[in-house]
Design a protein around this motif. Structure first.
Motif, PDB file in Angstrom:
ATOM      1  N   ALA A 179      73.338 -43.527  55.567  1.00 28.41           N
ATOM      2  CA  ALA A 179      73.794 -42.179  55.928  1.00 28.41           C
ATOM      3  C   ALA A 179      72.643 -41.383  56.538  1.00 28.41           C
ATOM      4  CB  ALA A 179      74.339 -41.459  54.700  1.00 28.41           C
ATOM      5  N   MET A 180      72.939 -40.577  57.510  1.00 34.43           N
ATOM      6  CA  MET A 180      71.915 -39.783  58.176  1.00 34.43           C
ATOM      7  C   MET A 180      71.399 -38.660  57.282  1.00 34.43           C
ATOM      8  SD  MET A 180      71.524 -41.016  61.291  1.00 34.43           S
ATOM      9  CE  MET A 180      71.505 -42.574  60.454  1.00 34.43           C
ATOM     10  N   ILE A 181      72.294 -38.074  56.474  1.00 34.45           N
ATOM     11  CA  ILE A 181      71.912 -37.000  55.551  1.00 34.45           C
ATOM     12  C   ILE A 181      72.314 -37.418  54.139  1.00 34.45           C
ATOM     13  CG2 ILE A 181      72.299 -34.603  54.883  1.00 34.45           C
ATOM     14  CD1 ILE A 181      72.861 -33.972  57.819  1.00 34.45           C
ATOM     15  N   ASN A 182      71.359 -37.456  53.235  1.00 36.03           N
ATOM     16  CA  ASN A 182      71.597 -37.760  51.830  1.00 36.03           C
ATOM     17  C   ASN A 182      71.263 -36.533  51.002  1.00 36.03           C
ATOM     18  OD1 ASN A 182      72.397 -40.566  51.086  1.00 36.03           O
ATOM     19  ND2 ASN A 182      70.740 -41.026  52.515  1.00 36.03           N
ATOM     20  N   LEU A 183      72.240 -36.059  50.253  1.00 34.51           N
ATOM     21  CA  LEU A 183      72.052 -34.874  49.412  1.00 34.51           C
ATOM     22  C   LEU A 183      72.167 -35.283  47.954  1.00 34.51           C
ATOM     23  CD1 LEU A 183      74.342 -32.436  51.440  1.00 34.51           C
ATOM     24  CD2 LEU A 183      71.872 -32.747  51.644  1.00 34.51           C
ATOM     25  N   ASN A 184      71.110 -35.037  47.192  1.00 29.80           N
ATOM     26  CA  ASN A 184      71.095 -35.366  45.776  1.00 29.80           C
ATOM     27  C   ASN A 184      71.656 -34.187  44.996  1.00 29.80           C
ATOM     28  OD1 ASN A 184      70.366 -36.261  43.142  1.00 29.80           O
ATOM     29  ND2 ASN A 184      68.679 -37.438  43.984  1.00 29.80           N
TER      30      ASN A 184
END
Length: 69
Positions: A34-39
């Motif tokens: 994924a281009m953007i990973n949000l934890n």
């Protein structure tokens, strides 16, 4: 350009323990996951808008261009 030729778990952006992050007007492409990973996004207030995100998840089981958990 290619990202992920050496590091297969890389993303263009990974956010953890962040607050009021702005991702605007970026072009993220040709990545292994994924281009953007949000934890956990600890502080909230994140804005993601007007970005071009494509050709992702080429070497992973991520669900799409943005992955959250």
């Amino acid at each position: 350009r290619e990202i992920g030729t050496v590091e297969k778990q890389s993303s263009c952006y990974f956010g953890a323990k962040t607050a009021e992050t702005v991702i605007r007007g970026c072009a993220f492409f040709n990545g292994p996951r994924a281009m953007i990973n949000l934890n956990d996004m600890l502080g909230g207030g994140t804005v993601i808008e007007r970005n071009a995100l494509f050709n992702s998840c080429r070497e992973s089981g991520d669900d799409g261009v943005v992955n959250t958990w």
